[in-house]
Design an enzyme around this catalytic site. Structure first.
Site, short mmCIF file in Angstrom:
data_model
loop_
_atom_site.label_atom_id
_atom_site.label_comp_id
_atom_site.label_asym_id
_atom_site.label_seq_id
_atom_site.Cartn_x
_atom_site.Cartn_y
_atom_site.Cartn_z
N HIS A 90 0.82 -1.21 0.00
CA HIS A 90 0.00 0.00 0.00
C HIS A 90 0.86 1.27 0.00
CE1 HIS A 90 -3.74 -2.20 0.62
NE2 HIS A 90 -3.25 -2.81 1.68
N ILE A 95 -0.75 -5.81 14.63
CA ILE A 95 -0.33 -5.46 13.26
C ILE A 95 -1.38 -5.95 12.27
CG2 ILE A 95 1.56 -5.55 11.60
CD1 ILE A 95 2.57 -4.52 14.24
N CYS A 97 3.50 -31.53 -11.15
CA CYS A 97 2.28 -30.72 -11.18
C CYS A 97 2.12 -30.15 -12.56
CB CYS A 97 2.37 -29.59 -10.17
SG CYS A 97 1.22 -28.25 -10.49
N CYS A 153 -0.59 -28.42 -13.71
CA CYS A 153 -1.28 -27.13 -13.78
C CYS A 153 -0.27 -25.98 -13.69
CB CYS A 153 -2.29 -26.97 -12.65
SG CYS A 153 -3.54 -28.26 -12.60
N CYS A 162 -1.58 -34.20 -8.08
CA CYS A 162 -0.17 -34.26 -7.69
C CYS A 162 0.05 -34.51 -6.20
CB CYS A 162 0.54 -32.98 -8.11
SG CYS A 162 -0.18 -31.50 -7.39
C1 LIG Z 1 -7.94 -10.08 5.01
C2 LIG Z 1 -6.63 -9.39 5.20
C3 LIG Z 1 -6.07 -8.63 4.16
C4 LIG Z 1 -4.87 -7.97 4.34
N1 LIG Z 1 -4.32 -7.32 3.28
C5 LIG Z 1 -3.13 -6.68 3.45
C6 LIG Z 1 -2.52 -6.03 2.36
O1 LIG Z 1 -2.98 -6.11 1.23
N2 LIG Z 1 -1.39 -5.34 2.57
C7 LIG Z 1 -0.82 -5.24 3.80
O2 LIG Z 1 0.18 -4.56 3.93
N3 LIG Z 1 -1.36 -5.90 4.84
C8 LIG Z 1 -2.49 -6.61 4.71
N4 LIG Z 1 -3.04 -7.29 5.75
C9 LIG Z 1 -2.35 -7.27 7.01
C10 LIG Z 1 -1.19 -8.27 7.05
O3 LIG Z 1 -1.58 -9.50 6.50
C11 LIG Z 1 -0.79 -8.48 8.49
O4 LIG Z 1 -0.58 -7.25 9.07
C12 LIG Z 1 0.49 -9.29 8.64
O5 LIG Z 1 0.42 -10.50 7.94
C13 LIG Z 1 0.71 -9.56 10.11
O6 LIG Z 1 1.88 -10.33 10.25
P1 LIG Z 1 2.29 -10.87 11.67
O7 LIG Z 1 3.61 -11.46 11.48
O8 LIG Z 1 2.12 -9.81 12.67
O9 LIG Z 1 1.18 -11.93 12.04
P2 LIG Z 1 1.04 -13.48 11.66
O10 LIG Z 1 1.37 -13.71 10.26
O11 LIG Z 1 -0.28 -13.91 12.12
O12 LIG Z 1 2.19 -14.16 12.50
C14 LIG Z 1 2.05 -14.44 13.86
C15 LIG Z 1 2.72 -15.77 14.13
O13 LIG Z 1 2.76 -16.02 15.52
C16 LIG Z 1 2.62 -17.40 15.75
N5 LIG Z 1 2.18 -17.63 17.12
C17 LIG Z 1 1.03 -17.23 17.67
N6 LIG Z 1 0.96 -17.66 18.95
C18 LIG Z 1 2.11 -18.33 19.20
C19 LIG Z 1 2.60 -19.02 20.33
N7 LIG Z 1 1.94 -19.12 21.46
N8 LIG Z 1 3.83 -19.62 20.24
C20 LIG Z 1 4.54 -19.57 19.06
N9 LIG Z 1 4.10 -18.92 17.97
C21 LIG Z 1 2.89 -18.31 18.03
C22 LIG Z 1 1.59 -17.81 14.72
O14 LIG Z 1 1.67 -19.19 14.42
C23 LIG Z 1 1.95 -16.94 13.52
O15 LIG Z 1 2.78 -17.62 12.59
C24 LIG Z 1 -4.23 -8.00 5.60
C25 LIG Z 1 -4.77 -8.77 6.60
C26 LIG Z 1 -5.94 -9.49 6.41
C27 LIG Z 1 -6.48 -10.37 7.47
#
Ligand SMILES: Cc1cc2nc3c(=O)[nH]c(=O)nc-3n(C[C@H](O)[C@H](O)[C@H](O)COP(=O)(O)OP(=O)(O)OC[C@H]3O[C@@H](n4cnc5c(N)ncnc54)[C@H](O)[C@@H]3O)c2cc1C
Ligand SMILES: Cc1cc2nc3c(=O)[nH]c(=O)nc-3n(C[C@H](O)[C@H](O)[C@H](O)COP(=O)(O)OP(=O)(O)OC[C@H]3O[C@@H](n4cnc5c(N)ncnc54)[C@H](O)[C@@H]3O)c2cc1C
Lengths: 433, 492
Positions: B53, B338, B404, B406, B446
């Site tokens: 974005h 986040i 695969c 496809c 696959c």
């Molecule tokens: C529908 C949707 C659309 C989006 N579109 C965009 C977009 O187009 N552009 C953009 O910039 N952002 C977008 N976002 C936001 C973006 O996807 C997120 O902000 C980002 O992926 C968050 O990353 P994260 O690492 O904080 O969270 P996550 O990817 O959720 O990582 C958190 C990790 O913590 C681990 N965890 C949790 N609890 C524990 C525990 N107790 N012990 C060990 N590990 C644990 C989980 O397994 C997970 O892997 C979107 C979000 C959504 C839902």
């Protein structure tokens, strides 16, 4: 490398087409991606194959083996573990395998016999979670019959296609519990004999006009909910049924596998197969199609018949003996599905100088009894055939004698009752006046 | 102190945790990245729009505004460095009414103040040129040429692999259950009874970051999961040029129709608060909602969808990212709450965390002496020309075996994926790296073969090969009691 004819796909279609072409004097190469010939039949270990062609009941692998043996005893060259990557309008085929790398084969004609793949859950937009345990029925068939592993314990099946019903029985025989089969249509979408032999005989309930509205489970499927649907295909509240299952099989249709056909520039018809003429020639001269890549068949015996036809024509073409006129726009004859008809093969007739017999294969949209097929051209009925009953699950095949003077522009294929037809003719005549 | 004590533990290997790990890998630190799942990017980072974005429609002065633009800029350098495919396709916000047009004009001004390149267009001819597929009802667009797309797990995997390449440790299937502190040292306990000792913790646990915070008594925020559903369509079913947004409302940015890096396109997401942090299920209502939404901008091709899925936004009542040391303990840093645009901001969030470590946690960083600045991604068959492919096959016949069809993936590629820094041990891991199973057959042909390759390469019993790790088994016992085995043949 050069040859007369390259057949792409070593399933029943490719085998029969290759044999027919070879018997008609052509040098043939069959290209098969798998490590053995036989195509999808190798995993269809149930019986019921060959009743028409061999007048006896065989299993899928047995049916395939008869053709594999003939091919082995013939001068046909088979390339296994080899994938056709692309084809060109001037009949070049690019093939890849681990031994030779990439090989270009220049042929005089090509026969497409790549079969089809299964429609998936995503293609019909079923909601819920996405855990392990959701399989296309054909994949489950592969796990059980080829790999020898059970893909689950408690099974719900969506779709009453033949593969779905056959898998309901297969899973039961392997000790899995099949909880039911849900079908959106008001009738089963596979053959009647499969409903009787695979569901009824094992007391497996069939829920017509039902679909899955939710799937549960994080790692592995934990359950699913089905509900009845209304005329607009919306779930009816209050009709939900929950199943405690760990496996969901989808048997919701097959789609012809035409990626390389499309890349080469072949037009695709409404059923997903190449647009072919009465010689089973695609829109590219010298490229023919048969089997499930052309239209999804319910019986492999029809595949064989169709493939032989394609093989003979390809051989004639390769020898410069297939005299298909290029019709001028006025001479063009288009075949159109009419009343209660989903699609028709062929989509066009390219040569009708003199009287000749043309084979039409098609499927109806809705089941009917005491009905007839009518071919209509220029407002006139040019061919009629009665049917005791017609079902969407059963491909209909007719041979109609067509006279040039009877046909103009298009032929409409209707499957209707007699009275209805009169109306149509009247309507066409009224429109013309 | 013994040398089993880590300097830094990052909880959560999503895009945020992985970006932090990659950033810190430059320094002589003993860092460990922890995740409860069998792979990185298994949470929200695998189910989002993948859009980079441009700060649009963020509130002034928020971290979201600053970090989004900073994050976007950082991709210019990082993507080539880590071999992550990235494309600045441009995005269009579309207005169909006078009111919406006014909203876009307002946002155009905001964008100029933010220094985000933007263009306001109300000429139908020009609109049509930018995106021929847009419906006639669109009267004006706000164009952000720098907006882009990438595959979110490609980025996350590359960040984690690069961190690993430079000495960071990764521990998967380590679910943090509770945290103790003694003599300035945290002990992180897993649900399986494993322990890790560490000086400083970074909380990047996404949806569970509130739960992790509570483990040290910090109750300052709660995560409210907001679900977004998607429908993915087949390749080449719509030849989109731009990412298409409707005019956002106060509630959400609206249903996007967007292209993917691989020529597919998707519609979604909607936005609904849900009770469960595991509630990534789709629903009939949701799928209908997004189809209706998407149809406002373009004519959607019928029956070309290949899958549907959902992701959960980790939102909080602060409506902004929480990137700060915990009030409870200065050596515990949040990178929490986040939600969108978290993917875009990830690299900038990592930069911010690095600053906090230096300023607030007393770290003095010294550069790693043997730092490897680049990562090479796997060689992909689809990128080879015929001569290159021929010589690959001559070297290794597995290049000539298509597993695969496809997505055209060879056995050789899958074998390599089973032996990379993060070795693939389940079919979804292979799918996220090489795409078998992401095409129109969705793995029907696959998957059984990929299970065999994993069984052979990872020396695992066939029936122990799962879809996503844990208990996501694909098959169980053998028919006819044939007994278990590790696949070790050539014919897949
Ligand atoms: C529908 C949707 C659309 C989006 N579109 C965009 C977009 O187009 N552009 C953009 O910039 N952002 C977008 N976002 C936001 C973006 O996807 C997120 O902000 C980002 O992926 C968050 O990353 P994260 O690492 O904080 O969270 P996550 O990817 O959720 O990582 C958190 C990790 O913590 C681990 N965890 C949790 N609890 C524990 C525990 N107790 N012990 C060990 N590990 C644990 C989980 O397994 C997970 O892997 C979107 C979000 C959504 C839902
Ligand atoms: C899962 C399943 C179950 C079925 N069960 C029954 C049944 O119970 N009874 C019945 O009568 N019919 C059944 N059918 C239908 C019947 O088997 C088919 O009508 C018949 O097999 C079609 O033959 P075919 O040669 O057209 O296709 P296939 O048998 O699918 O053969 C196509 C062959 O082409 C190869 N191929 C494809 N693309 C390439 C390429 N690019 N390069 C090289 N090789 C390629 C494939 O590997 C395959 O071997 C079933 C079909 C399916 C899909």
């Amino acid at each position: 490398m050069e040859t007369d004819i390259v057949v792409i796909g070593g399933g029943p279609a490719g085998l029969a087409a290759g044999l027919a072409a070879q018997e008609n004097g052509s040098e043939v190469i069959i290209i098969e991606r798998d490590h053995e010939l036989g195509g999808i039949l190798q995993q269809c270990i149930h019986n019921g194959f060959g009743l028409k062609h061999f007048k006896e009941e065989l299993t899928g692998p047995e049916y395939a083996q008869r053709f594999v043996d003939l091919v082995k005893d013939s001068p046909i060259h088979v390339m296994l573990n080899s994938i056709a990557l692309s084809i060109t309008p001037d009949h070049q085929v690019v093939v890849m395998n681990g031994k030779q790398g990439i090989v270009h084969i220049q042929a005089k004609a090509i026969i497409l016999a790549m079969g089809c793949r299964e429609r998936t859950r995503g293609a019909i937009n079923i909601p819920g979670t996405r855990p392990a345990g959701i399989f296309p029925a054909g994949q489950a068939q592969r796990f059980i019959n080829i790999e020898g592993y059970l893909p689950g314990h408690r099974v719900l099946i969506l779709g009453s296609g033949d593969i779905g019903m056959i898998m309901a029985r297969r899973c039961t025989l392997e000790g899995m519990k099949v909880l039911g089969v849900a079908e959106v249509l008001p009738y089963p979408s596979g053959l009647k004999r499969n409903q009787v032999q695979c569901l009824d005989d094992y007391g497996i309930p069939l829920y017509l006009r039902h679909t899955i509205i939710d799937i549960r489970g994080k790692e592995r499927v934990e359950g699913a909910t089905i509900a009845q649907i209304d005329e607009k295909w919306r779930p009816i509240p209050g009709t939900e049924k929950y199943f405690d299952c760990d496996t969901i099989l989808f048997s919701v249709g097959l789609i012809p596998e035409n990626e390389i056909s499309v890349q080469a520039g072949i037009s695709i018809a409404r059923n997903g197969g190449p647009d072919v003429n009465e010689y089973l020639q695609t829109t590219l001269p010298g490229i023919f199609a048969c089997g499930n890549v052309l239209q999804v068949h319910d019986l492999v015996d029809f595949v064989t018949e169709e493939a032989q036809h394609a093989g003979e024509n390809a051989a004639l073409y390769a020898q410069g003996k297939l005299d298909i006129p290029t019709p001028s726009p006025e001479q063009k004859i288009t075949i159109l599905p009419g009343e209660n008809v989903g699609y028709v093969v062929p989509e066009r007739i390219d040569g009708l100088q003199t009287e000749k017999i043309v084979k039409f294969t098609y499927r109806v949209k809705n089941p009917r009894s005491n009905i007839r097929t009518q071919l209509v051209s220029n407002g006139k009925v040019i061919y009629t055939r009665r049917h005791k009953f017609v079902l969407p699950s059963e491909m209909i095949s007719i041979r109609a004698k067509l006279k040039p003077e009877d046909v103009e522009g298009e032929i409409i294929v209707n499957v209707i009752e007699k009275e209805q037809l009169v109306n149509i003719i009247e309507r066409t005549m009224m429109e013309e006046n | 102190m013994n040398n089993n004590i880590y300097d830094i533990a990052i909880i959560g290997a999503g895009v945020v945790g992985s970006a932090i790990a990659q950033r810190l890998a430059k320094y002589e630190l003993k860092t460990i990245l922890l995740d409860k799942e069998a792979d990185v990017a298994m949470g929200t980072s695998k189910a989002n729009s993948g859009i980079i974005h441009q700060g649009y429609f963020t509130s002034k002065g928020t971290l979201k505004e600053t970090l989004c633009l900073r994050g976007s800029a950082l991709f210019n350098e990082l993507c080539p460095q880590l071999d992550v495919p990235f494309k600045r396709t441009g995005a269009l916000f579309c207005a169909t009414t006078k009111n919406e047009l006014k909203t876009l004009e307002g946002e155009f001004k905001n964008s100029q103040e933010r220094n985000a390149p933007a263009e306001f267009i109300d000429d139908r001819g020009k609109i049509k040129k930018l995106e021929p597929l847009l419906k006639e009802s669109v009267i004006a667009v706000l164009h952000f040429p720098e907006a882009g797309i990438l595959v979110p797990w490609d980025l996350t995997i590359a960040l984690a692999e690069h961190a690993l390449l430079n000495g960071v440790e990764l521990k998967l299937q380590f679910e943090v259950a509770f945290i103790k502190k003694n003599d300035e040292i945290f002990t992180i306990h897993s649900s399986e009874g494993e322990k890790i000792q560490v000086k400083t913790i970074i909380n990047a646990a996404g949806l569970y970051s509130d739960k992790i915070a509570k483990m040290i008594g910090d109750e300052s925020f709660n995560i409210i999961p907001r679900r977004g559903q998607y429908i993915m369509f087949d390749k080449h079913s719509l030849n989109l040029q731009k990412i298409l947004f409707p005019t956002p409302t106060v509630v959400s940015k609206g249903i996007v129709v967007g292209p993917t890096m691989h020529g597919n396109f998707y519609v979604g997401p909607n936005a609904n608060e849900v009770d469960s942090k595991e509630g990534t299920n789709t629903s009939i209502k949701g799928l209908n909602e997004i189809l209706t939404g998407g149809s406002k901008l373009v004519d959607l091709p019928l029956r070309k969808h290949i899958t549907n899925f959902a992701g959960l936004r980790a939102s909080t009542l602060r409506h902004d990212f929480i990137i700060e040391p915990s009030k409870q303990d200065g050596q515990f840093i949040h990178a929490a709450g986040i939600d969108s645009p978290g993917l875009t901001s990830s690299l900038a969030i990592a930069e911010r965390v690095e600053e906090i470590l230096q300023k607030d946690c007393g770290f003095t960083f010294s550069k790693r002496t043997q730092y490897i600045p680049t990562l090479s991604s796997q060689i992909r068959m689809e990128n080879l020309n015929e001569e290159e492919l021929k010589s690959k096959i001559a070297e290794n016949p597995q290049w000539g075996n298509i597993v695969c069809r496809c997505e055209m993936v060879s056995e050789a590629e899958i074998v390599e994926a089973c032996h990379r820094q993060i070795p693939c041990t389940n079919t979804d891991m292979v799918k996220r790296r090489l795409r078998p199973g992401m095409g129109r057959c969705q793995g029907g042909f696959c998957q059984a073969k990929i299970m065999k390759i994993i069984s052979r390469e990872r020396d695992m019993l066939y029936e122990k090969v799962t879809k996503t790790g844990g208990k996501s088994y694909l098959v169980f016992n053998r028919t006819k009691n044939l007994g278990s085995e590790i696949f070790n043949g050539d014919h897949l």
